[in-house]
Design a protein around this motif. Structure first.
Motif, PDB file in Angstrom:
ATOM      1  N   GLU A  59     -11.606  -1.065   4.030  1.00  0.00           N
ATOM      2  CA  GLU A  59     -11.383  -0.681   2.882  1.00  0.00           C
ATOM      3  C   GLU A  59     -11.608  -1.219   1.605  1.00  0.00           C
ATOM      4  OE1 GLU A  59      -7.709   1.697   0.805  1.00  0.00           O
ATOM      5  OE2 GLU A  59      -8.257   2.431   2.608  1.00  0.00           O
ATOM      6  N   PRO A  60     -12.446  -0.979   0.615  1.00  0.00           N
ATOM      7  CA  PRO A  60     -12.694  -1.814  -0.506  1.00  0.00           C
ATOM      8  C   PRO A  60     -11.589  -1.720  -1.396  1.00  0.00           C
ATOM      9  CG  PRO A  60     -13.747   0.085  -0.888  1.00  0.00           C
ATOM     10  CD  PRO A  60     -13.247   0.232   0.647  1.00  0.00           C
ATOM     11  N   GLU A  61     -11.641  -2.999  -2.260  1.00  0.00           N
ATOM     12  CA  GLU A  61     -10.408  -2.884  -3.321  1.00  0.00           C
ATOM     13  C   GLU A  61     -10.349  -1.658  -4.051  1.00  0.00           C
ATOM     14  OE1 GLU A  61      -7.887  -5.204  -3.740  1.00  0.00           O
ATOM     15  OE2 GLU A  61      -8.709  -6.171  -1.850  1.00  0.00           O
ATOM     16  N   ALA A  62      -9.155  -1.092  -4.162  1.00  0.00           N
ATOM     17  CA  ALA A  62      -9.019   0.061  -4.804  1.00  0.00           C
ATOM     18  C   ALA A  62      -8.628  -0.094  -6.311  1.00  0.00           C
ATOM     19  CB  ALA A  62      -8.030   0.860  -4.230  1.00  0.00           C
TER      20      ALA A  62
ATOM     21  N   PHE B 101       3.252   4.833  -1.755  1.00  0.00           N
ATOM     22  CA  PHE B 101       3.313   3.641  -2.972  1.00  0.00           C
ATOM     23  C   PHE B 101       3.374   2.247  -1.944  1.00  0.00           C
ATOM     24  CE2 PHE B 101       6.088   0.813  -4.868  1.00  0.00           C
ATOM     25  CZ  PHE B 101       5.404   0.699  -6.116  1.00  0.00           C
ATOM     26  N   ALA B 102       4.439   2.312  -0.921  1.00  0.00           N
ATOM     27  CA  ALA B 102       4.459   1.012  -0.279  1.00  0.00           C
ATOM     28  C   ALA B 102       3.193   1.012   0.789  1.00  0.00           C
ATOM     29  CB  ALA B 102       5.422   1.287   0.943  1.00  0.00           C
ATOM     30  N   GLY B 103       2.529   1.603   1.045  1.00  0.00           N
ATOM     31  CA  GLY B 103       1.205   1.456   1.841  1.00  0.00           C
ATOM     32  C   GLY B 103       0.251   0.402   0.834  1.00  0.00           C
ATOM     33  N   ILE B 104       0.071   1.386  -0.338  1.00  0.00           N
ATOM     34  CA  ILE B 104      -0.981   0.795  -1.540  1.00  0.00           C
ATOM     35  C   ILE B 104      -0.470  -0.384  -1.800  1.00  0.00           C
ATOM     36  CG2 ILE B 104      -1.912   1.438  -3.647  1.00  0.00           C
ATOM     37  CD1 ILE B 104      -1.657   4.323  -2.780  1.00  0.00           C
ATOM     38  N   LEU B 105       0.660  -0.794  -2.072  1.00  0.00           N
ATOM     39  CA  LEU B 105       1.230  -2.100  -2.616  1.00  0.00           C
ATOM     40  C   LEU B 105       0.989  -3.031  -1.790  1.00  0.00           C
ATOM     41  CD1 LEU B 105       2.931  -3.619  -4.988  1.00  0.00           C
ATOM     42  CD2 LEU B 105       5.118  -2.870  -3.729  1.00  0.00           C
ATOM     43  N   LEU B 106       1.392  -2.616  -0.308  1.00  0.00           N
ATOM     44  CA  LEU B 106       1.291  -3.787   0.618  1.00  0.00           C
ATOM     45  C   LEU B 106      -0.335  -4.099   0.744  1.00  0.00           C
ATOM     46  CD1 LEU B 106       3.886  -2.806   3.382  1.00  0.00           C
ATOM     47  CD2 LEU B 106       3.907  -4.894   1.927  1.00  0.00           C
ATOM     48  N   HIS B 107      -1.118  -3.103   0.381  1.00  0.00           N
ATOM     49  CA  HIS B 107      -2.625  -3.556   0.615  1.00  0.00           C
ATOM     50  C   HIS B 107      -3.023  -4.306  -0.518  1.00  0.00           C
ATOM     51  CE1 HIS B 107      -6.971  -1.446   0.175  1.00  0.00           C
ATOM     52  NE2 HIS B 107      -6.745  -2.822   0.650  1.00  0.00           N
ATOM     53  N   GLN B 108      -2.371  -3.890  -1.693  1.00  0.00           N
ATOM     54  CA  GLN B 108      -2.831  -4.842  -2.856  1.00  0.00           C
ATOM     55  C   GLN B 108      -2.249  -6.357  -2.507  1.00  0.00           C
ATOM     56  OE1 GLN B 108      -0.893  -3.680  -6.428  1.00  0.00           O
ATOM     57  NE2 GLN B 108      -2.158  -4.893  -7.742  1.00  0.00           N
ATOM     58  N   LEU B 109      -1.036  -6.616  -2.120  1.00  0.00           N
ATOM     59  CA  LEU B 109      -0.443  -7.593  -1.877  1.00  0.00           C
ATOM     60  C   LEU B 109      -1.130  -8.467  -1.067  1.00  0.00           C
ATOM     61  CD1 LEU B 109       3.194  -6.938  -2.482  1.00  0.00           C
ATOM     62  CD2 LEU B 109       1.712  -7.826  -4.194  1.00  0.00           C
ATOM     63  N   THR B 110      -1.289  -7.955   0.260  1.00  0.00           N
ATOM     64  CA  THR B 110      -1.923  -8.710   1.144  1.00  0.00           C
ATOM     65  C   THR B 110      -3.381  -8.556   1.504  1.00  0.00           C
ATOM     66  OG1 THR B 110      -1.678  -6.810   2.807  1.00  0.00           O
ATOM     67  CG2 THR B 110       0.192  -8.024   2.427  1.00  0.00           C
TER      68      THR B 110
ATOM     69  N   VAL C 228      -4.896  -2.205   6.370  1.00  0.00           N
ATOM     70  CA  VAL C 228      -4.181  -1.612   7.514  1.00  0.00           C
ATOM     71  C   VAL C 228      -2.978  -0.797   7.100  1.00  0.00           C
ATOM     72  CG1 VAL C 228      -3.141  -3.618   8.276  1.00  0.00           C
ATOM     73  CG2 VAL C 228      -3.253  -1.784   9.902  1.00  0.00           C
ATOM     74  N   TYR C 229      -2.338  -1.515   5.925  1.00  0.00           N
ATOM     75  CA  TYR C 229      -1.200  -0.918   5.449  1.00  0.00           C
ATOM     76  C   TYR C 229      -1.228   0.255   4.773  1.00  0.00           C
ATOM     77  CZ  TYR C 229       0.956  -5.509   6.316  1.00  0.00           C
ATOM     78  OH  TYR C 229       1.312  -6.782   7.027  1.00  0.00           O
ATOM     79  N   ASP C 230      -2.377   0.530   3.893  1.00  0.00           N
ATOM     80  CA  ASP C 230      -2.873   1.653   3.438  1.00  0.00           C
ATOM     81  C   ASP C 230      -2.966   3.020   4.521  1.00  0.00           C
ATOM     82  OD1 ASP C 230      -3.286   3.462   1.528  1.00  0.00           O
ATOM     83  OD2 ASP C 230      -5.275   2.779   1.086  1.00  0.00           O
ATOM     84  N   ALA C 231      -3.518   2.606   5.338  1.00  0.00           N
ATOM     85  CA  ALA C 231      -3.965   3.380   6.731  1.00  0.00           C
ATOM     86  C   ALA C 231      -2.542   3.584   7.444  1.00  0.00           C
ATOM     87  CB  ALA C 231      -4.873   2.828   7.717  1.00  0.00           C
TER      88      ALA C 231
END
Length: 316
Positions: A110-113, A181-190, A194-197
């Motif tokens: 998934e590209p950077e959002a 929110f947690a899924g998107i935040l973890l995606h951003q931080l890491t 996969v966290y977003d999914a």
């Protein structure tokens, strides 16, 4: 008969519908702009909730129809049918779509959002969903205080499927927003999509759990849910106060709609009247019972000789 609780339920549904439509539009735009799997799940969730509110409005409308010769017990059970449709819709349009989309995105890059857009939409959605939830919570709390039960217990056990559905869906919406929110935040931080999914999958699991609970509760009321002990005690005490009733040996109360009961009782009448007079006396007691807006239909018969009497204390 329309009651203050019915009017409150309709207002609660309309408020939830308005909030869900606005939130669904915002989430859909954010999902397109960000490509976030969690946001897609949240958009599907809100659109499913919006469609469900239409079913719930139909449930309120159908249940309000007065009884007639074809349906002496009224149309209250129809509310459980429409509420069942809403719960199935939540499962299929919300849970299944969210889980399938999350699974499909597990291995994707998934590209950077645009995280700012996602966070802003989630924050605004939380406010709107919170307002709707507070309204359903207040209604549930009022009913719980009237009956001396806990708020969550009242929501689970209430005969009002609209209140239960709106409360459960709004609560799930707030929890789902936190998960997204947690899924998107973890995606951003890491940097790991996969966290977003996983956020999308967890939202789907949450919706499936809520849907299964709602389906089961509506199924039970369609089959015939007995009234709680407090209702039995109140009705029994009312019967024993009637001057024509000496004792009650059998009592059955069953929900046939939101806050509506079907009553069957075996009673022993005062005196030894003739058969024609007994029939008239029973009809008078039935009419007396049906003056209560919660009693849709009352059917009385004579007690068997020697049958033991019921007492309100015995039901405690």
């Amino acid at each position: 008969m329309a009651t203050k609780h019915t009017a409150s339920s309709v207002f609660t549904v309309l408020l939830a519908l308005g909030a869900n439509v606005l939130v669904a539009i915002a989430k859909t735009v954010a999902a397109v702009l960000t490509g976030s799997a969690s946001m897609v799940a949240e958009a599907a969730h809100s659109w499913a909730d919006s469609g469900n509110e239409v079913f719930l409005l139909q449930a309120e409308r159908s249940a309000a129809r007065p009884r007639d010769d074809a349906h002496p017990g009224g149309y209250g059970r129809e509310s459980y049918v429409w509420s069942l449709f809403a719960a199935v819709g939540l499962f299929t349009a919300g849970a299944v779509v969210s889980i399938m989309h999350g699974v499909s995105e597990l291995g994707a890059n998934e590209p950077e959002a645009d995280y700012l857009i996602a966070y802003l939409v989630l924050a605004v959605s939380f406010v709107f969903e919170g307002i709707s939830f507070l309204q359903s919570y207040r209604q549930a709390r009022i009913l719980a205080d009237e009956r001396g039960t806990g708020t969550v217990e009242q929501v689970l056990m209430t005969s009002n499927p609209t209140l239960r559905a709106v409360f459960a869906e709004d609560a799930a919406a707030l929890i789902g927003l936190v998960i997204a929110f947690a899924g998107i935040l973890l995606h951003q931080l890491t940097g790991q999509a996969v966290y977003d999914a996983l956020g999308s999958i967890l939202v789907g699991v949450l919706l499936a759990t809520v849907a299964v609970v709602l389906i089961d509760r509506n199924r039970r009321f369609l089959l015939g849910e007995p009234a709680p002990d407090r209702a039995h005690r109140a009705v029994l005490a009312g019967l024993l106060r009637h001057p024509e009733v000496e004792k009650v040996t059998y009592l059955h109360l069953e929900f046939v709609g939101p806050e509506r009961l079907f009553l069957v009782a075996a009673v022993d009448l005062v005196g030894n009247d003739r058969e024609s007079d007994v029939a008239s006396d029973l009809a008078l007691v039935e009419d007396y019972l049906e003056r209560d807006p919660h009693i849709t239909e009352a059917v009385l018969t004579l007690s068997r000789p020697g049958a033991p009497a019921l007492s309100p204390r015995a039901l405690e």
